[in-house]
Design an enzyme around this catalytic site. Structure first.
Site, PDB file in Angstrom:
ATOM      1  N   GLU A 123     -26.737 -28.846  -1.210  1.00  0.00           N
ATOM      2  CA  GLU A 123     -25.663 -28.432  -0.297  1.00  0.00           C
ATOM      3  C   GLU A 123     -25.874 -29.096   1.053  1.00  0.00           C
ATOM      4  O   GLU A 123     -27.003 -29.135   1.567  1.00  0.00           O
ATOM      5  CB  GLU A 123     -25.671 -26.909  -0.131  1.00  0.00           C
ATOM      6  CG  GLU A 123     -24.645 -26.382   0.869  1.00  0.00           C
ATOM      7  CD  GLU A 123     -24.666 -24.858   0.968  1.00  0.00           C
ATOM      8  OE1 GLU A 123     -25.040 -24.204  -0.023  1.00  0.00           O
ATOM      9  OE2 GLU A 123     -24.317 -24.329   2.044  1.00  0.00           O
ATOM     10  N   GLU A 128     -21.000 -25.271  10.330  1.00  0.00           N
ATOM     11  CA  GLU A 128     -20.713 -23.854  10.156  1.00  0.00           C
ATOM     12  C   GLU A 128     -20.708 -23.216  11.533  1.00  0.00           C
ATOM     13  O   GLU A 128     -21.434 -23.636  12.424  1.00  0.00           O
ATOM     14  CB  GLU A 128     -21.776 -23.168   9.298  1.00  0.00           C
ATOM     15  CG  GLU A 128     -21.813 -23.592   7.854  1.00  0.00           C
ATOM     16  CD  GLU A 128     -22.859 -22.819   7.075  1.00  0.00           C
ATOM     17  OE1 GLU A 128     -22.479 -21.921   6.315  1.00  0.00           O
ATOM     18  OE2 GLU A 128     -24.055 -23.114   7.253  1.00  0.00           O
TER      19      GLU A 128
END
Length: 246
Positions: A123, A128
């Site tokens: 990932e 974010e």
């Protein structure tokens, strides 16, 4: 729309999504549906109420409902027809910034099928952010963009954050991206590199990844919305572009 093909020396633009066709291109994008991960509060839909094109921009709209089973509705879109290996991948966007919002611009290894494949699939979290005004080293706030990677037996301390001096990422548009090659993934905001991860000996990061854009609500990281949270919240994406070395 005219795109600067020579923005980065030694790179060329090979793909871009300018969201100028008036509707979401289903040859490129598909939707996650339902409750997906992290015990988050939102239910992802493919409804045009939660994701649509407006003013040549992709809008992911997160809203509150009166339905106890689905108290929040949002959207998560992924590239079903496009995957990436190395190069520069970046997005210009304005983020939803109120308490409980968790917008992301991230990638999973192309072989991913369901959550049982994680973290073996790898990932890459290009960006974010958790909304709200608070600042804690782990949580952040609306003025803090974060970047990291995940893989089996990952090393600690790989996450880094980029904090604005004033305001938040919900005040204006910013460019979030990575420069990814055989040795490093470099994460940047507005061309300023703030995290560099050595991936030379991590096999998960030497294969194609697909892209995800979504807004989650609450859960273990963002925490729940509160009385300060306004709805609807909008994640507005102006464009996404992919450059490869010449």
């Amino acid at each position: 729309m005219s795109v600067d093909l020579n923005k980065y020396e030694g790179y060329e633009l090979v793909w871009s999504e300018e969201f100028d066709s008036g509707k979401i291109n289903t040859d490129i994008w598909d939707w996650e549906i339902g409750y997906i991960r992290n015990n988050e509060l939102q239910y992802y839909t493919d409804s045009p109420d939660n994701s649509y094109i407006e003013d040549n921009k992709l809008v992911i709209k997160t809203d509150k409902t009166d339905d106890e089973e689905r108290p929040y509705l949002s959207a998560s879109l992924y590239t079903k027809g496009k995957a990436f290996l190395y190069g520069r991948l970046e997005m210009r966007a304005k983020l939803p910034g109120d308490q409980g919002m968790w917008p992301a611009f991230w990638m999973l290894g192309k072989g991913f099928k369901d959550n049982s494949d994680w973290p073996e699939c790898g990932e890459i979290d290009i960006m974010e952010m958790v909304g709200g005004e608070f600042y804690l080293p782990y949580h952040g706030g609306r003025g803090v963009a974060q970047a990291t990677v995940h893989y089996p037996d990952e090393a600690e301390g790989l996450s880094r954050s980029c904090e604005l001096i004033d305001g938040g990422y919900d005040d204006d548009f910013h460019i979030f991206g990575i420069d990814w090659d055989e040795n490093f993934i470099r994460f940047y905001v507005d061309d300023k590199v703030y995290n560099r991860i050595n991936i030379k000996d991590i096999p998960q990061f030497h294969k194609e990844f697909f892209l995800i854009v979504n807004t989650a609500v609450g859960a273990w990281w963002a925490e729940d919305p509160d009385e300060t949270t306004r709805f609807p919240q909008k994640y507005i994406i102006d464009w996404i572009r992919y450059y490869k070395k010449k």
